[in-house]
Design an enzyme around this catalytic site. Structure first.
Site, PDB file in Angstrom:
ATOM      1  N   SER A 126      43.108  38.264  42.963  1.00  0.00           N
ATOM      2  CA  SER A 126      42.493  37.548  44.064  1.00  0.00           C
ATOM      3  C   SER A 126      43.599  36.948  44.956  1.00  0.00           C
ATOM      4  CB  SER A 126      41.523  36.492  43.521  1.00  0.00           C
ATOM      5  OG  SER A 126      40.747  35.929  44.540  1.00  0.00           O
ATOM      6  N   ARG A 187      30.772  25.636  46.750  1.00  0.00           N
ATOM      7  CA  ARG A 187      30.938  26.434  45.531  1.00  0.00           C
ATOM      8  C   ARG A 187      29.711  27.312  45.288  1.00  0.00           C
ATOM      9  NH1 ARG A 187      34.973  28.500  42.328  1.00  0.00           N
ATOM     10  NH2 ARG A 187      34.317  28.597  40.140  1.00  0.00           N
ATOM     11  N   ASP A 267      32.955  44.858  44.988  1.00  0.00           N
ATOM     12  CA  ASP A 267      33.595  43.653  45.511  1.00  0.00           C
ATOM     13  C   ASP A 267      33.362  43.568  47.020  1.00  0.00           C
ATOM     14  OD1 ASP A 267      35.256  41.551  46.239  1.00  0.00           O
ATOM     15  OD2 ASP A 267      36.923  42.197  44.984  1.00  0.00           O
ATOM     16  N   HIS A 297      33.542  40.514  42.882  1.00  0.00           N
ATOM     17  CA  HIS A 297      34.908  39.991  42.975  1.00  0.00           C
ATOM     18  C   HIS A 297      35.361  39.379  41.659  1.00  0.00           C
ATOM     19  CE1 HIS A 297      38.471  38.670  45.085  1.00  0.00           C
ATOM     20  NE2 HIS A 297      38.301  37.438  44.631  1.00  0.00           N
ATOM     21  N   ASP A 298      34.433  38.821  40.897  1.00  0.00           N
ATOM     22  CA  ASP A 298      34.784  38.209  39.614  1.00  0.00           C
ATOM     23  C   ASP A 298      35.100  39.234  38.534  1.00  0.00           C
ATOM     24  OD1 ASP A 298      34.802  35.577  40.279  1.00  0.00           O
ATOM     25  OD2 ASP A 298      32.910  35.054  39.314  1.00  0.00           O
TER      26      ASP A 298
END
Length: 328
Positions: A126, A187, A267, A297-298
């Site tokens: 990332s 978040r 992603d 993405h994680d």
């Protein structure tokens, strides 16, 4: 003059490097922080590997990437000397415009304090992958291998669009005196970009709440994630690091070290097309790994087997010749 502590145990010790008075960011600004802080773990004479992660990461790599950075793991603390570092700015600085190249220069200060002219490898995921690319472009003589996971040479406009909303939300909440709530909401929005629609479809029903405005099951999950993160960072620090992601731009042709790129087709923050473009432009590509994942993405955190295999292939040659000498 930089001060430094030398690690005595594989469990790790903090290391410090002074930031010179004349150090300026690319923006021309000056940090209020006076030092860069890292954590060095592993055998003293083992190959040196830098590990960096997302904007929530820091020097305690065994905490934010425990499946990777551990004894016997893909980044093996029994066989490698591992350096992770805290990203700047810290929580008390407002209005800081910082780039991934600035982070790379700060890392170089830490390496200078360690007396490390060259690192054997850089593993970045990332935002950390963006820093790795910037470091390789700025300091080609100081890096061996580079492995980049869930990162590319540029920020995609679609990702910037979402992060821009987050930054405006954070600033609005801060200015209204409700900063913690703003961090929690930002978040929640971030989690919708870190994961995928397919994962949400599998995990959550669409059972309607009793009244309008009450949370659906997926909202309960996001609210919990936001609440857990509310005190983790300041609005100003998140704004600076989010903005840094969107300023990120490295010419792939300047990344001359051996490069491994790992991208995930799901992603949305780092589209697979950008991973391919990075790989196509790099002059010394070792490998491009494209993989599906329900985690988006994680995936760099969740696809442990795949990430572990790739990093083993990258790092194992560093210690394959004389493992007994490294452990001595």
């Amino acid at each position: 003059m930089a001060s430094i502590e030398i690690p005595e145990e594989t469990a790790g010790r903090d290391v410090h490097a002074a930031i010179p008075d004349d150090f300026r960011l690319e923006s021309g600004q000056r940090l209020t922080a006076t030092e860069v802080v890292g954590r060095l773990s592993g055998p003293e004479h083992a190959p040196l590997v830098v590990v960096a992660g997302g904007i929530s990461s820091g020097r305690f790599a065994t905490r934010w990437w425990p499946s990777v950075v551990k004894a016997g793991g893909p980044v093996d603390l029994n066989r490698l000397r591992v350096l992770a570092f805290d990203l700047l700015p810290g929580g008390g600085e407002a209005g800081v415009t910082i780039t991934t190249a600035d982070q790379a220069r700060l890392l170089a200060l830490l390496l200078d304090a360690l007396g490390a002219q060259r690192i054997d490898a850089f593993v970045g995921a990332s935002y950390g992958g963006c820093i790795g690319l910037a470091f390789a472009a700025l300091f080609p003589e100081r890096i061996g291998e580079l492995a980049v996971i869930s990162a590319a040479h540029r920020a995609h406009p679609a990702a910037t669009a979402v992060r821009g909303v987050q930054r405006r939300l954070l600033a609005f909440a801060r200015d209204c005196g409700r900063e913690a709530e703003g961090v929690a909401l930002a978040r929640q929005l971030a989690m919708t970009t870190y994961r995928t629609a397919d994962e949400f479809d599998l995990r959550f029903s669409q059972t309607a709440p009793a009244g309008a405005g009450e949370p659906f099951p997926v909202c309960d999950y996001l609210i919990a994630k936001g609440s857990a993160y509310a005190g983790a960072t300041s609005a100003d620090r998140w704004i600076s690091l989010s903005d840094s992601l969107d300023r990120h731009s490295v010419d792939p042709r300047l990344v001359r070290c051996p490069l491994t790129v790992v991208g995930f087709s799901s992603d949305t923050l780092v589209p697979i097309a950008d991973n391919r473009e990075l790989a196509a432009g790099a002059p010394n590509l070792r490998r491009l790994v494209e993989a599906p994942s329900i985690f988006g993405h994680d995936a760099f955190l969740k696809e442990r087997e795949l990430v572990g295999r790739v990093l083993h292939d990258v790092l194992n040659p560093l210690t394959a010749l004389q493992p007994s000498e490294i452990a001595a």
